[in-house]
Design a protein around this motif. Structure first.
Motif, PDB file in Angstrom:
ATOM      1  N   GLY A 285       0.708  -1.246  -0.028  1.00 32.85           N
ATOM      2  CA  GLY A 285       0.073   0.036  -0.002  1.00 32.85           C
ATOM      3  C   GLY A 285       0.885   1.335  -0.135  1.00 32.85           C
ATOM      4  O   GLY A 285       0.470   2.211   0.709  1.00 32.85           O
ATOM      5  N   ASP A 286       1.725   1.363  -0.745  1.00 36.44           N
ATOM      6  CA  ASP A 286       2.774   2.435  -0.769  1.00 36.44           C
ATOM      7  C   ASP A 286       3.426   2.781   0.601  1.00 36.44           C
ATOM      8  O   ASP A 286       3.939   3.952   0.551  1.00 36.44           O
ATOM      9  CB  ASP A 286       1.958   3.707  -1.448  1.00 36.44           C
ATOM     10  N   GLY A 287       3.400   1.759   1.531  1.00 34.00           N
ATOM     11  CA  GLY A 287       4.099   2.041   2.675  1.00 34.00           C
ATOM     12  C   GLY A 287       3.529   2.663   3.461  1.00 34.00           C
ATOM     13  O   GLY A 287       3.743   3.214   4.643  1.00 34.00           O
ATOM     14  N   LYS A 288       1.989   2.875   3.336  1.00 29.31           N
ATOM     15  CA  LYS A 288       1.340   3.802   4.180  1.00 29.31           C
ATOM     16  C   LYS A 288       0.291   2.941   4.638  1.00 29.31           C
ATOM     17  O   LYS A 288       0.002   1.564   4.606  1.00 29.31           O
ATOM     18  CB  LYS A 288       0.316   4.783   3.522  1.00 29.31           C
ATOM     19  N   THR A 289      -0.454   3.512   6.149  1.00 27.82           N
ATOM     20  CA  THR A 289      -1.256   2.718   6.600  1.00 27.82           C
ATOM     21  C   THR A 289      -2.684   2.314   5.964  1.00 27.82           C
ATOM     22  O   THR A 289      -3.063   3.551   5.462  1.00 27.82           O
ATOM     23  CB  THR A 289      -1.651   3.461   7.894  1.00 27.82           C
ATOM     24  N   GLY A 290      -3.087   1.157   5.820  1.00 36.54           N
ATOM     25  CA  GLY A 290      -4.261   0.862   4.918  1.00 36.54           C
ATOM     26  C   GLY A 290      -5.512   1.501   5.563  1.00 36.54           C
ATOM     27  O   GLY A 290      -5.789   1.618   6.915  1.00 36.54           O
ATOM     28  N   ALA A 291      -6.650   1.863   4.778  1.00 36.52           N
ATOM     29  CA  ALA A 291      -7.902   2.111   5.272  1.00 36.52           C
ATOM     30  C   ALA A 291      -8.578   1.334   6.276  1.00 36.52           C
ATOM     31  O   ALA A 291      -9.086   1.679   7.387  1.00 36.52           O
ATOM     32  CB  ALA A 291      -8.823   2.651   4.354  1.00 36.52           C
ATOM     33  N   PHE A 292      -8.450   0.043   6.020  1.00 39.47           N
ATOM     34  CA  PHE A 292      -8.986  -0.855   7.129  1.00 39.47           C
ATOM     35  C   PHE A 292      -8.274  -1.033   8.313  1.00 39.47           C
ATOM     36  O   PHE A 292      -9.103  -1.109   9.275  1.00 39.47           O
ATOM     37  CB  PHE A 292      -9.337  -2.419   6.158  1.00 39.47           C
ATOM     38  N   ALA A 293      -7.163  -1.099   8.174  1.00 38.44           N
ATOM     39  CA  ALA A 293      -6.389  -1.105   9.525  1.00 38.44           C
ATOM     40  C   ALA A 293      -6.476  -0.070  10.254  1.00 38.44           C
ATOM     41  O   ALA A 293      -6.580  -0.200  11.732  1.00 38.44           O
ATOM     42  CB  ALA A 293      -5.042  -1.368   9.026  1.00 38.44           C
ATOM     43  N   GLN A 294      -6.467   1.117   9.771  1.00 37.34           N
ATOM     44  CA  GLN A 294      -6.945   2.428  10.641  1.00 37.34           C
ATOM     45  C   GLN A 294      -8.277   2.481  11.097  1.00 37.34           C
ATOM     46  O   GLN A 294      -8.424   2.622  12.208  1.00 37.34           O
ATOM     47  CB  GLN A 294      -6.771   3.737   9.571  1.00 37.34           C
ATOM     48  N   LYS A 295      -9.427   1.804  10.195  1.00 34.67           N
ATOM     49  CA  LYS A 295     -10.570   2.087  10.841  1.00 34.67           C
ATOM     50  C   LYS A 295     -10.870   0.923  11.830  1.00 34.67           C
ATOM     51  O   LYS A 295     -11.515   1.106  12.980  1.00 34.67           O
ATOM     52  CB  LYS A 295     -11.602   1.461   9.529  1.00 34.67           C
ATOM     53  N   MET A 296     -10.217  -0.311  11.898  1.00 34.31           N
ATOM     54  CA  MET A 296     -10.188  -1.291  12.865  1.00 34.31           C
ATOM     55  C   MET A 296      -9.560  -1.133  14.174  1.00 34.31           C
ATOM     56  O   MET A 296     -10.008  -1.140  15.255  1.00 34.31           O
ATOM     57  CB  MET A 296      -9.722  -2.443  12.559  1.00 34.31           C
ATOM     58  N   TYR A 297      -8.494  -0.187  14.043  1.00 31.09           N
ATOM     59  CA  TYR A 297      -7.604   0.301  15.220  1.00 31.09           C
ATOM     60  C   TYR A 297      -8.517   1.529  16.157  1.00 31.09           C
ATOM     61  O   TYR A 297      -8.738   1.435  17.218  1.00 31.09           O
ATOM     62  CB  TYR A 297      -6.454   0.998  14.824  1.00 31.09           C
ATOM     63  N   ASP A 298      -9.046   2.243  15.040  1.00 33.84           N
ATOM     64  CA  ASP A 298      -9.863   3.527  15.765  1.00 33.84           C
ATOM     65  C   ASP A 298     -11.191   2.683  16.384  1.00 33.84           C
ATOM     66  O   ASP A 298     -11.509   3.121  17.495  1.00 33.84           O
ATOM     67  CB  ASP A 298     -10.206   4.260  14.682  1.00 33.84           C
ATOM     68  N   TYR A 299     -11.673   1.871  15.988  1.00 24.25           N
ATOM     69  CA  TYR A 299     -12.893   1.226  16.495  1.00 24.25           C
ATOM     70  C   TYR A 299     -12.739   0.273  17.808  1.00 24.25           C
ATOM     71  O   TYR A 299     -13.422   0.387  18.744  1.00 24.25           O
ATOM     72  CB  TYR A 299     -13.370   0.084  15.395  1.00 24.25           C
ATOM     73  N   ILE A 300     -11.771  -0.473  17.791  1.00 20.91           N
ATOM     74  CA  ILE A 300     -11.221  -1.173  19.157  1.00 20.91           C
ATOM     75  C   ILE A 300     -10.714  -0.122  20.283  1.00 20.91           C
ATOM     76  O   ILE A 300     -11.244  -0.572  21.219  1.00 20.91           O
ATOM     77  CB  ILE A 300     -10.043  -2.196  18.514  1.00 20.91           C
ATOM     78  N   GLU A 301      -9.999   0.817  19.658  1.00 14.67           N
ATOM     79  CA  GLU A 301      -9.609   1.873  20.813  1.00 14.67           C
ATOM     80  C   GLU A 301     -10.782   2.482  21.156  1.00 14.67           C
ATOM     81  O   GLU A 301     -10.994   2.775  22.496  1.00 14.67           O
ATOM     82  CB  GLU A 301      -8.714   2.649  20.352  1.00 14.67           C
ATOM     83  N   GLY A 302     -11.767   2.568  20.403  1.00 19.48           N
ATOM     84  CA  GLY A 302     -13.124   3.218  20.798  1.00 19.48           C
ATOM     85  C   GLY A 302     -14.081   2.296  21.703  1.00 19.48           C
ATOM     86  O   GLY A 302     -14.440   2.755  22.666  1.00 19.48           O
ATOM     87  N   LEU A 303     -13.818   1.007  21.449  1.00 17.29           N
ATOM     88  CA  LEU A 303     -14.555  -0.098  22.471  1.00 17.29           C
ATOM     89  C   LEU A 303     -13.971   0.076  23.740  1.00 17.29           C
ATOM     90  O   LEU A 303     -14.520   0.232  24.886  1.00 17.29           O
ATOM     91  CB  LEU A 303     -14.244  -1.307  22.013  1.00 17.29           C
ATOM     92  N   HIS A 304     -12.377   0.233  23.941  1.00 14.34           N
ATOM     93  CA  HIS A 304     -11.932   0.330  25.215  1.00 14.34           C
ATOM     94  C   HIS A 304     -12.208   1.204  25.928  1.00 14.34           C
ATOM     95  O   HIS A 304     -12.350   1.264  27.354  1.00 14.34           O
ATOM     96  CB  HIS A 304     -10.470   0.427  24.816  1.00 14.34           C
ATOM     97  N   ILE A 305     -12.560   2.768  25.312  1.00 10.37           N
ATOM     98  CA  ILE A 305     -12.719   3.889  26.252  1.00 10.37           C
ATOM     99  C   ILE A 305     -14.273   4.303  26.337  1.00 10.37           C
ATOM    100  O   ILE A 305     -14.427   5.275  26.679  1.00 10.37           O
ATOM    101  CB  ILE A 305     -11.828   4.784  25.984  1.00 10.37           C
ATOM    102  N   GLY A 306     -14.724   3.509  25.443  1.00  9.66           N
ATOM    103  CA  GLY A 306     -16.366   3.824  25.754  1.00  9.66           C
ATOM    104  C   GLY A 306     -16.820   4.571  24.512  1.00  9.66           C
ATOM    105  O   GLY A 306     -17.872   5.366  24.767  1.00  9.66           O
ATOM    106  N   GLU A 307     -15.987   5.034  23.453  1.00  9.35           N
ATOM    107  CA  GLU A 307     -16.516   5.982  22.383  1.00  9.35           C
ATOM    108  C   GLU A 307     -17.588   5.202  21.470  1.00  9.35           C
ATOM    109  O   GLU A 307     -18.158   5.889  20.788  1.00  9.35           O
ATOM    110  CB  GLU A 307     -15.320   6.571  21.849  1.00  9.35           C
ATOM    111  N   VAL A 308     -17.113   3.844  21.469  1.00 12.09           N
ATOM    112  CA  VAL A 308     -18.006   2.952  20.358  1.00 12.09           C
ATOM    113  C   VAL A 308     -19.029   2.076  21.306  1.00 12.09           C
ATOM    114  O   VAL A 308     -18.346   1.737  22.379  1.00 12.09           O
ATOM    115  CB  VAL A 308     -17.061   2.380  19.489  1.00 12.09           C
ATOM    116  N   GLU A 309     -20.155   1.936  20.701  1.00 12.24           N
ATOM    117  CA  GLU A 309     -20.929   1.168  21.584  1.00 12.24           C
ATOM    118  C   GLU A 309     -20.361  -0.444  21.532  1.00 12.24           C
ATOM    119  O   GLU A 309     -20.214  -0.629  20.668  1.00 12.24           O
ATOM    120  CB  GLU A 309     -22.480   1.072  20.997  1.00 12.24           C
ATOM    121  N   ASP A 310     -20.441  -1.181  22.871  1.00 16.46           N
ATOM    122  CA  ASP A 310     -19.792  -2.601  22.848  1.00 16.46           C
ATOM    123  C   ASP A 310     -21.268  -3.346  22.824  1.00 16.46           C
ATOM    124  O   ASP A 310     -21.822  -3.890  23.462  1.00 16.46           O
ATOM    125  CB  ASP A 310     -19.169  -2.859  24.147  1.00 16.46           C
ATOM    126  N   THR A 311     -21.344  -3.897  21.448  1.00 15.96           N
ATOM    127  CA  THR A 311     -22.347  -4.606  21.045  1.00 15.96           C
ATOM    128  C   THR A 311     -22.129  -6.300  21.033  1.00 15.96           C
ATOM    129  O   THR A 311     -22.778  -7.210  20.675  1.00 15.96           O
ATOM    130  CB  THR A 311     -23.049  -4.423  19.595  1.00 15.96           C
TER     131      THR A 311
END
Length: 357
Positions: free
Chosen positions: A321-347
């Motif tokens: 990916g041109d040596g850059k962070t991929g869109a899926f990896a970034q989205k997944m990282y943000d989502y899991i970190e959001g679960l950790h601190i309550g910014e994302v609903e834990d379904t």
């Protein structure tokens, strides 16, 4: 089982977490429990974190019968929470079975962990990305020189406040595909979280660091072509829109990572195709050559998600990916970190409450 509490005479000053390394500072208390054949697991207690005394003939020092796990606690909307505590504690007993260590009653482990986190909740760092790292471990305590399964053990949980894994931002790492050294083989210890697996990985890791790579990607120890895992995390590939990762059920020499499970469960919920199967390094290289390899990333408790920018195999670098962070990896990282601190609903029910502030 009653969990005793022994109060510390003095409490430590809490460090500036942003200025300390991973696993260098420890909280005021730890959980301890002992095992012997006559009593089973007994004497569960929370006591001040202190040095322990062992005999020079300690069985673990000589024969390595030990296991551990790693998970994290977070501040989450006024609560102290642990991420996927049940899954991590169950995995301890999977490792115990492989190393012939007596399984620990789940209810006692769980109650001890949650009580310890509640006692130490003020040690959970407040800044985003920071957490309280939890290290449960078991080691043999027989005092005899003889190659045999120990009759006595100690189970402990210690806690360490840690900063965000990516001190300089969420950026891709360089991975060296290892085709000389072997970490584990089928029928061995690869599926257990045991110190021996990490000792086996150290030399190859040092060699990789010397030539500018962050970690090593291991291939299977028999045919030397099927991808297994990275030194400190599982590995996943996004190939033509599908998330593909080696299966610990098929390849029994790799760890059944809890974060990898999280990624796959969330990806399925997002409607993405997910495959857990054997995947060869040749298949990955072919997917890169014809443009189907969209992203490569690791998953683990420490980093959560670690994007891979470069794979080197047999002396050739393959830029992802041109040596850059991929869109899926970034989205997944943000989502899991959001679960950790309550910014994302834990379904999914991943977050377990250990106490309130």
């Amino acid at each position: 089982m009653e969990i005793k509490f022994v109060e510390a005479k003095t409490l430590k000053a809490k460090p500036d977490v942003s200025k300390i390394g991973f696993g260098t500072h420890f909280t005021d208390y730890m959980f301890v429990m002992d095992y012997d054949a006559a009593q089973g697991w007994h004497d569960a207690r929370i006591v001040p974190h202190e040095k322990i005394s062992i005999d020079p003939a300690n069985a673990t020092l000589h024969y390595g019968q030990a296991i551990f796990d790693g998970l994290k606690a977070y501040r989450n909307n006024g609560k102290a929470v642990v991420f996927r505590a049940t899954d991590h504690l169950k995995r301890i007993n999977v490792s115990a079975q492989i190393l012939d260590i007596p399984e620990v009653p789940f209810d006692v482990m769980h109650a001890g962990l949650m009580k310890l986190i509640d006692v130490e909740k003020d040690w959970i760092p407040a800044d985003k990305g920071q957490s309280l790292y939890i290290r449960p471990f078991i080691f043999a305590t027989d005092e005899v020189l003889g190659v045999s399964v120990s009759k006595k053990y100690k189970f402990m949980i210690i806690l360490s406040p840690v900063a965000a894994y990516y001190a300089h931002g969420f950026s891709p790492v360089k991975i060296l595909v290892e085709d000389k050294y072997v970490r584990a083989v089928r029928g061995g210890l690869g599926a257990a979280k045991t110190p021996a697996n990490y000792a086996a990985s150290l030399h190859a890791g040092l060699v990789a660091h010397e030539i500018g790579f962050d970690q090593v990607l291991w291939l299977d120890g028999v045919e030397r072509k099927y991808i297994e895992e990275v030194g400190s995390m599982n590995i996943l590939f996004k190939i033509n829109g599908e998330i593909v990762s080696p299966s610990p059920k098929i390849q029994t020499s790799i760890l059944d990572g809890i974060t990898r499970r999280t990624v796959n469960q969330v990806a399925k919920a997002w409607g993405m195709p997910v495959a857990e199967r054997r995947i060869s390094i040749d298949e990955v290289i072919a997917a890169h050559e014809d443009g189907r390899l969209e992203e490569v990333f690791g998953s683990g408790t420490a980093a959560v998600i670690s994007p891979v920018g470069v794979l080197r195999y047999k002396g050739k670098d393959y830029v992802i990916g041109d040596g850059k962070t991929g869109a899926f990896a970034q989205k997944m990282y943000d989502y899991i970190e959001g679960l950790h601190i309550g910014e994302v609903e834990d379904t999914f029910g991943f977050v377990e409450v250990a106490g309130k502030y």
